[in-house]
Structure formats: C-alpha cells, structure tokens
Design a protein around this motif. Structure first.
Motif, PDB file in Angstrom:
ATOM      1  N   LEU A 161     -17.786 -57.583 141.188  1.00 51.34           N
ATOM      2  CA  LEU A 161     -19.146 -57.069 141.264  1.00 51.34           C
ATOM      3  C   LEU A 161     -19.244 -56.026 142.373  1.00 51.34           C
ATOM      4  N   GLY A 162     -18.656 -56.350 143.542  1.00 53.70           N
ATOM      5  CA  GLY A 162     -18.663 -55.433 144.667  1.00 53.70           C
ATOM      6  C   GLY A 162     -17.911 -54.162 144.327  1.00 53.70           C
ATOM      7  N   LEU A 163     -16.791 -54.348 143.655  1.00 54.08           N
ATOM      8  CA  LEU A 163     -15.937 -53.218 143.308  1.00 54.08           C
ATOM      9  C   LEU A 163     -16.678 -52.232 142.411  1.00 54.08           C
ATOM     10  N   ILE A 164     -17.492 -52.801 141.497  1.00 54.21           N
ATOM     11  CA  ILE A 164     -18.209 -51.937 140.568  1.00 54.21           C
ATOM     12  C   ILE A 164     -19.323 -51.175 141.275  1.00 54.21           C
ATOM     13  N   SER A 165     -20.019 -51.844 142.199  1.00 54.68           N
ATOM     14  CA  SER A 165     -21.190 -51.192 142.799  1.00 54.68           C
ATOM     15  C   SER A 165     -20.884 -50.445 144.103  1.00 54.68           C
ATOM     16  N   LEU A 166     -19.691 -50.619 144.615  1.00 51.90           N
ATOM     17  CA  LEU A 166     -19.342 -49.949 145.874  1.00 51.90           C
ATOM     18  C   LEU A 166     -19.513 -48.426 145.816  1.00 51.90           C
ATOM     19  N   PRO A 167     -19.075 -47.765 144.734  1.00 51.13           N
ATOM     20  CA  PRO A 167     -19.187 -46.302 144.695  1.00 51.13           C
ATOM     21  C   PRO A 167     -20.598 -45.803 144.945  1.00 51.13           C
ATOM     22  N   LEU A 168     -21.624 -46.639 144.690  1.00 55.57           N
ATOM     23  CA  LEU A 168     -23.001 -46.221 144.934  1.00 55.57           C
ATOM     24  C   LEU A 168     -23.249 -46.014 146.413  1.00 55.57           C
ATOM     25  N   MET A 169     -22.454 -46.708 147.249  1.00 59.28           N
ATOM     26  CA  MET A 169     -22.705 -46.651 148.687  1.00 59.28           C
ATOM     27  C   MET A 169     -21.739 -45.731 149.419  1.00 59.28           C
ATOM     28  N   VAL A 170     -20.656 -45.369 148.753  1.00 62.11           N
ATOM     29  CA  VAL A 170     -19.700 -44.469 149.399  1.00 62.11           C
ATOM     30  C   VAL A 170     -20.300 -43.063 149.418  1.00 62.11           C
ATOM     31  N   PRO A 171     -20.245 -42.367 150.572  1.00 62.30           N
ATOM     32  CA  PRO A 171     -20.771 -40.992 150.616  1.00 62.30           C
ATOM     33  C   PRO A 171     -20.089 -40.144 149.548  1.00 62.30           C
ATOM     34  N   GLU A 172     -20.876 -39.347 148.857  1.00 56.43           N
ATOM     35  CA  GLU A 172     -20.347 -38.626 147.711  1.00 56.43           C
ATOM     36  C   GLU A 172     -19.218 -37.672 148.108  1.00 56.43           C
ATOM     37  N   ILE A 173     -19.331 -37.110 149.318  1.00 62.89           N
ATOM     38  CA  ILE A 173     -18.309 -36.160 149.760  1.00 62.89           C
ATOM     39  C   ILE A 173     -16.950 -36.860 149.869  1.00 62.89           C
ATOM     40  N   VAL A 174     -16.972 -38.144 150.275  1.00 65.75           N
ATOM     41  CA  VAL A 174     -15.727 -38.907 150.380  1.00 65.75           C
ATOM     42  C   VAL A 174     -15.111 -39.090 148.999  1.00 65.75           C
ATOM     43  N   THR A 175     -15.956 -39.479 148.049  1.00 62.90           N
ATOM     44  CA  THR A 175     -15.473 -39.620 146.675  1.00 62.90           C
ATOM     45  C   THR A 175     -14.908 -38.299 146.164  1.00 62.90           C
ATOM     46  N   ALA A 176     -15.608 -37.214 146.490  1.00 65.78           N
ATOM     47  CA  ALA A 176     -15.196 -35.899 146.014  1.00 65.78           C
ATOM     48  C   ALA A 176     -13.809 -35.540 146.546  1.00 65.78           C
ATOM     49  N   VAL A 177     -13.639 -35.707 147.862  1.00 66.69           N
ATOM     50  CA  VAL A 177     -12.350 -35.379 148.471  1.00 66.69           C
ATOM     51  C   VAL A 177     -11.253 -36.280 147.898  1.00 66.69           C
ATOM     52  N   ALA A 178     -11.563 -37.578 147.791  1.00 66.45           N
ATOM     53  CA  ALA A 178     -10.573 -38.532 147.288  1.00 66.45           C
ATOM     54  C   ALA A 178     -10.165 -38.180 145.866  1.00 66.45           C
ATOM     55  N   THR A 179     -11.157 -37.841 145.039  1.00 68.03           N
ATOM     56  CA  THR A 179     -10.858 -37.505 143.650  1.00 68.03           C
ATOM     57  C   THR A 179      -9.981 -36.255 143.573  1.00 68.03           C
ATOM     58  N   PHE A 209      -6.524 -37.085 144.565  1.00 57.38           N
ATOM     59  CA  PHE A 209      -5.897 -37.844 143.482  1.00 57.38           C
ATOM     60  C   PHE A 209      -5.393 -36.914 142.377  1.00 57.38           C
ATOM     61  N   PHE A 210      -6.239 -35.973 141.959  1.00 53.22           N
ATOM     62  CA  PHE A 210      -5.841 -35.049 140.901  1.00 53.22           C
ATOM     63  C   PHE A 210      -4.660 -34.191 141.343  1.00 53.22           C
ATOM     64  N   ASN A 211      -4.674 -33.776 142.624  1.00 51.43           N
ATOM     65  CA  ASN A 211      -3.546 -33.007 143.132  1.00 51.43           C
ATOM     66  C   ASN A 211      -2.270 -33.830 143.106  1.00 51.43           C
ATOM     67  N   ALA A 212      -2.418 -35.103 143.523  1.00 52.65           N
ATOM     68  CA  ALA A 212      -1.246 -35.973 143.619  1.00 52.65           C
ATOM     69  C   ALA A 212      -0.585 -36.156 142.261  1.00 52.65           C
ATOM     70  N   ILE A 213      -1.418 -36.350 141.211  1.00 58.42           N
ATOM     71  CA  ILE A 213      -0.794 -36.542 139.897  1.00 58.42           C
ATOM     72  C   ILE A 213      -0.664 -35.214 139.159  1.00 58.42           C
ATOM     73  N   ALA A 214      -0.935 -34.129 139.866  1.00 60.71           N
ATOM     74  CA  ALA A 214      -0.681 -32.774 139.364  1.00 60.71           C
ATOM     75  C   ALA A 214      -1.347 -32.481 138.026  1.00 60.71           C
ATOM     76  N   ILE A 215      -2.629 -32.808 137.929  1.00 60.91           N
ATOM     77  CA  ILE A 215      -3.393 -32.378 136.755  1.00 60.91           C
ATOM     78  C   ILE A 215      -4.021 -31.039 137.085  1.00 60.91           C
ATOM     79  N   ILE A 217     -13.181 -32.492 135.640  1.00 61.62           N
ATOM     80  CA  ILE A 217     -14.615 -32.744 135.863  1.00 61.62           C
ATOM     81  C   ILE A 217     -15.035 -33.975 135.049  1.00 61.62           C
ATOM     82  N   LEU A 218     -14.613 -33.988 133.799  1.00 62.21           N
ATOM     83  CA  LEU A 218     -15.004 -35.080 132.906  1.00 62.21           C
ATOM     84  C   LEU A 218     -14.527 -36.422 133.452  1.00 62.21           C
ATOM     85  N   LEU A 219     -13.259 -36.496 133.836  1.00 61.36           N
ATOM     86  CA  LEU A 219     -12.709 -37.760 134.345  1.00 61.36           C
ATOM     87  C   LEU A 219     -13.478 -38.221 135.582  1.00 61.36           C
TER      88      LEU A 219
END
Lengths: 270, 363
Positions: free
Chosen positions: A107-125, A128-134, A141-143
């Motif tokens: 439950l926490g795992l699902i709702s956590l992204p609501l509380m993470v600052p969006e900029i953190v998610t953005a950088v992390a994403t 991640f995309f760079n790491a797997i070289a997409i 954007i879609l993913l």
C-alpha cells in the motif's frame, strides 16, 4: 451547543474564505478574460475578440501546437488507460486477497510516489532511461506517464472498492460463478464509478504534466505543456492565454464528469 | 463412511482454527434429507463459521464434510450444489430483481430465456412477480429478503443455507417470514440449514436444533426435546426462561434423585446419568411448569412469600422468595379457566410443580 462550534461563526471566517478563493481563482479568471482580448498586449484591454482562439488554430504557431496537443492527447489516453488497468488489478490484489504479509508495505509502495517531489521522480526516471539506453522520445514520455499515473488512478479505485462488501462476490460464487465471472460480472460493474474517476484523474494528471515530461522527452518532441513553456520563453502572447483557457475547459469538463458519475451513484444509495 | 441417501450434510470431526484461536472444536453432526435444521447459539459460538464451511467460504482446518455422501470440503463454492441466503442479502445492486434471481441459473449455463422463465416462477412463489423489473434499492427490507430467498432457491440447490436472514426485519414481519420459510421448505422439499441466535425462532421453525456454544455442540434434538430435556446448564439457560437452582443430590433410588435446595427445601426428580449421590449440580425448573397455591397441595411443595407480581398480558409472572432459600419465578396463563390464582406481594404461598418439571443438569 452545536451552533457555538459551527466553524462558520468563528470571527474572520468569511474574510479568510474570500481571500483564499480570490488567491485561487483570480489568476485563472484573468487568463480566461484576457484570452478574449482584441489587443496583442497581454495587459491592455481593447475589446472582446476571438482572434487569439483563431490564431491558436490557424496562426503561425498552430502547426506546432496541433502536434503537441495530439502528442499530449495520445499519451494521456494511453497512459491513463494502462495506469487504470494496473491500478484496478493492484486494488483487487491489496483489498481482496486477505491479509498478506506485505500488504501495508504494498500500500505504501503504491502511494509513495504521491509524496515524492516530482523533480526527484523526473531526475530518477531520466537516469533510469539513460542507464538502460532507451532513446528519448514519445515512448519514454509514455512510460514515465504510466508510472506516475498509477497512484492517482489507484486512490479512487481503492476507495470505491473498500465500500464494496466481500459478500457480493461470495454470493456470486455461491451462485456458481467462477472467480473470474464474479470479478467481471459483479466486482467490475460495482467498481466502475471508481475506475472512471481514476481514469479521468490519471488523464488530467498526464495531460498537464510538465516537469517529468520535460526531463524525459527527446529533442523536438513536445507535449502541450512543454510547447506552451517553450512559447512563453519567447514572451507571453495572448494565444497562450487562449490555449490555457481551452486546457482549463477540458479539465473542468472531465472533473465535472467524474463528480457527476460519483453523485449519480450515491443517489442510488449504494 | 456415510453413503446414506437420507443424510443431506454429514459433518465429521470438523475443526476450524484461525491462528491460535479455535472457532470450532471438533464438531460432528448429521443433517437429514428434507429437514429444517437450525444451528442455534449466541454470537461467536461458531454457528456461522460452520455454515460458511458448508457453503465453501471457509476452509476446514481438520475433518470432512459430506453432501449426500460426496466429500465437498475441498471444492470451491461454485462447485457445491448449495446456495446461501446472506444475512445482509447481498443482492447485486446493479441488476434488477429478475436478473438477480436468474443469476445462478445463468452461471450454470442455462440459456437467458430459461433463466428468466425459472426466475419468474420462483418470484411468483415468493409473491414478488410484480417487482421483477425493480432494482434492489427500490425494495423494502422484507422484499429484499424475499428476493434473496428466491435467488438462492432458483437453481434448485440440494441444500439451502440461511445465515440469520430474518435478523434485520421488524418483529411482525419476522413472525410472518418464519411461517413462510417453513412453508417454502415443505413445498420445495429442499433441506434448509438455518442459523440464528433467536431461540424462539429456532423452536418455531425447526425439525431439529443443534445448540452450540464456544465452538462446541451442546445438544442436538427436536425442539421439544431441547426445551424440555436440556442436557446441561448452558442449554437450559439459553433456551427459554428457567429457574436455575443449585441443589445437592442426597440419594438416588428407583430412577429418582432426592435433592435439597438452599434453606433445606426438599425436591425429587428423575435421576440423570452421570449425576450421583453427593453431587452439587444445577436444576432447571421452567416457570410455566410451576403453579402457586395458598396451601401446600403435595408433600414437596415449597413455601415462600410473594415478592412481586408482574402482569405481561398473556401471562402473569410471580416472583416468590422461598424461606431462607432461593428465588423462584412462576408463570401462569392469564386466563380465568385455569385454577391458577393471582397472589399479591406479601402473600404466603406454596410453590408446586407438575410432574417432570424439575430437571437435573450436568455443568
């Protein structure tokens, strides 16, 4: 007794309420009103005109905006649909498979992204995309949108499901329905208002996302918010106000729709 | 192994544990074909758990359940030819009455037309034909109850399970439904297993009753047997009103037990297996099997003083303090035909009992 505790009787209640409403809605109102301004200036009023709406669809920037709007729409529809499907399954798993060990954790795992600052998610994403070289583009954007829409879709669906007693599915299975039939014939229709709300919420969230999109989009690929941002960087023109007003209209329609569905459902006394 | 066609449900050594809590402590009972069988007990006694185990919503921890000789305890609910009337009815809110009633048949693979036809027939049986196209929320509680009943009966189950289906109805409606349920059971010839905590309801409707408490079977028998020959203190106390007295058994002779109450009052009643001389046990005396008189009418009349006289319409209840002894409640019918007299508080009276009124109980 009850009256003395009525919040409406507190001193200054009305003043604070009005102040909050003004701060919330005055900028929106200004943008909406000035989108009908005949003047090319964004501050001087010269009379009512639809020229900036015409400009949005036929002006020099119209091709750019049309493509961005189309991208936004396709991404929002796909992301909201996928996220809603995943959220529905997640809600079913969390609420209908009894108490499993990692339930609170999930439950926490699902709702956590609501509380993470969006900029953190953005950088992390992005990392991640760079790491797997997409290669960055519409797909990335879609993913990203699917991922961050899941918690938004999950909330109304899970709230709805909590109100559905397990005895409905038990009654269905008692009446010779398999688990799958109990899900599709009973649980799904009862959850539908929650699913629709979840979808609409995810759709709006995806439609107006800027930060994450801006990080993971490839060069030359724009959604409406990034296109608007790009246009604003070269100076605010009234056509931006017209686009914003149109976007606002879409949001209002969707929210109203979601509210109406919820209300019709309540009126039936479920 | 039971293969008897006359046994609808056979529960063998059923145990249900939730973690460290034991909800059912090794229960065995047989429910006969075409019987109105009631599981009776206070909340938390395990009666609903047992019903849900038969329906398939709870797994048995240990033991076996047979349905007409076939082992069913490992089958999922949709493969058991039993149907349930739920306590909260659980009518599907997005389907109309006819769709609700036809749902089971449709799931059994019957055509839509066939399901609707049969659903219509069953609705007629519960006198709800004119409500076929209503939605559940448009019905009263009593009507919803009938729809739930029709829905469970429509697929012609071998056994119908009813989980306190009348508890949400008001008294008058409940009484009417009790009679109707009994009729329906006779009419359809389906075995009914009825769960309730209401002893009066159980006595009114059942062919046989299983009294349960704390996960154990206390007594199983016909209504009259349970009421008149309770086996232990729990059953005597739970079923109907009774005077529970602590007595000491003085002597057993010729199938009769001579006992005395506090204050030295002597009483004789039928001996019960397992209770010998010297035992301190409880005795049950039903208030309606006692009667009052101004003078002792027999050797063993108990003398006392009227403390209270309560008028309850059909009956008159008199509370009597025995000299140096316990308190008795005596009930007499409010009728001028009988020889029962009404005594005012303070009157000296004798408490007399009909033969067989006193019954010794194991604890």
């Amino acid at each position: 007794m009850a009256k003395s505790h009525d919040v409406r009787r507190y001193p200054g209640f009305m003043a604070i309420t009005i102040l909050c409403l003004v701060i919330l809605y005055a900028p929106l109102l200004v943008v909406a009103v000035y989108s009908f301004n005949a003047s090319p200036s964004i501050t001087i009023w010269e009379g009512v005109s639809l020229r900036w709406y015409v400009d949005v669809f036929t002006g020099p920037e119209s091709a750019k905006f049309r493509e961005a709007a189309w991208n936004s729409f396709i991404i929002a529809i796909t992301a909201a649909t996928t996220a809603t499907a995943i959220a529905t399954l997640a809600a079913t798993a969390v609420l209908r498979s009894g108490r499993f060990r990692l339930r609170t954790f999930s439950l926490g795992l699902i709702s956590l992204p609501l509380m993470v600052p969006e900029i953190v998610t953005a950088v992390a994403t992005l990392i991640f995309f760079n790491a797997i070289a997409i290669e960055r583009g519409l797909l990335t954007i879609l993913l990203a949108h699917i991922a961050f829409c899941i918690p938004f879709a999950y909330m109304p669906i899970s709230a709805r499901m909590q109100g559905i007693e397990a005895s409905y599915e038990q009654a269905a299975m008692d009446l010779y329905a398999t688990k799958r039939q109990a899900f599709t014939r009973i649980l799904m229709p009862l959850m539908m208002p929650g699913i629709v709300s979840g979808f609409l919420l995810a759709f709006i969230i995806s439609l107006d996302d800027f930060i994450i999109t801006n990080f993971v989009k490839g060069a030359g690929v724009e959604t409406l918010p990034t296109a608007i941002f790009g246009a604003v960087k070269q100076g605010i023109k009234p056509n931006i106000m017209a686009i914003s007003t149109l976007l606002l209209l879409v949001s209002i329609v969707l929210v109203a729709l979601s509210w109406l569905i919820g209300r019709r459902d309540q009126a039936r006394g479920r | 192994m039971p293969q008897d066609r006359d046994i609808a449900i056979d529960v063998r050594d059923a145990v249900k544990r939730y973690g460290t809590f034991t909800a059912l402590k090794r229960i065995s009972l047989s429910i006969r074909d075409n019987e109105f069988f009631t599981l009776l007990g206070p909340s938390g006694c395990g009666k609903t758990t047992l019903l849900r185990m038969i329906a398939g919503f709870e797994e048995v921890t240990e033991g076996t359940i047979y349905l007409y000789g076939q082992e069913i305890d490992r089958l999922p609910p949709h493969k058991r030819p039993v149907n349930t009337v739920f306590q909260n009815y659980a009518l599907f809110p997005h389907m109309d009455v006819l769709e609700n009633v036809g749902f089971g048949l449709e799931m059994l693979g019957k055509s839509r037309a066939e399901a609707r036809a049969r659903a219509g027939d069953v609705l007629e049986m519960v006198q709800l034909s004119q409500f076929a196209s209503r939605m559940p929320y448009q019905l009263s509680g009593g009507q919803q109850q009938r729809v739930a009943l029709a829905r469970a009966l429509a697929p012609r189950p071998r056994v119908l399970l009813l989980d306190e289906p009348l508890s949400a109805l008001d008294l008058k409606l409940r009484k009417a439904m009790q009679v109707e349920l009994k009729h329906l059971q006779r009419e359809t010839g389906i075995t009914f297993i009825f769960v309730t905590h209401d002893q009066e309801e159980a006595l009114t409707m059942s062919d046989r009753i299983a009294v349960m408490s704390e996960g154990e079977l206390q007594q199983l028998g016909e209504a009259r047997e349970i009421y008149e020959r309770p086996r232990n203190v729990f059953v005597a106390d739970f079923i109907g009103d009774t005077n529970l007295m602590e007595v000491t058994v003085d002597r057993i002779a010729g199938g009769r037990a001579q006992c005395h109450l506090g204050g030295g009052h002597k009483l004789t009643c039928d001996a019960v297996e397992g209770i010998g001389a010297g035992a301190r046990v409880h005795m049950s005396l039903r208030p309606e099997r006692l009667f009052l008189s101004a003078r002792p009418v027999e050797e063993e009349s108990l003398s006392g003083t009227v403390r209270e006289m309560i008028y309850i319409g059909t009956d008159i209840t008199t509370v009597v303090d025995l000299a140096d002894g316990p308190q008795f409640t005596v009930r007499s019918s409010n009728s001028t035909r009988g020889n029962a007299r009404v005594f005012e508080p303070g009157a000296k009276v004798a408490v007399n009992m009909e033969p067989g009124a006193a019954r010794l109980l194991v604890d």
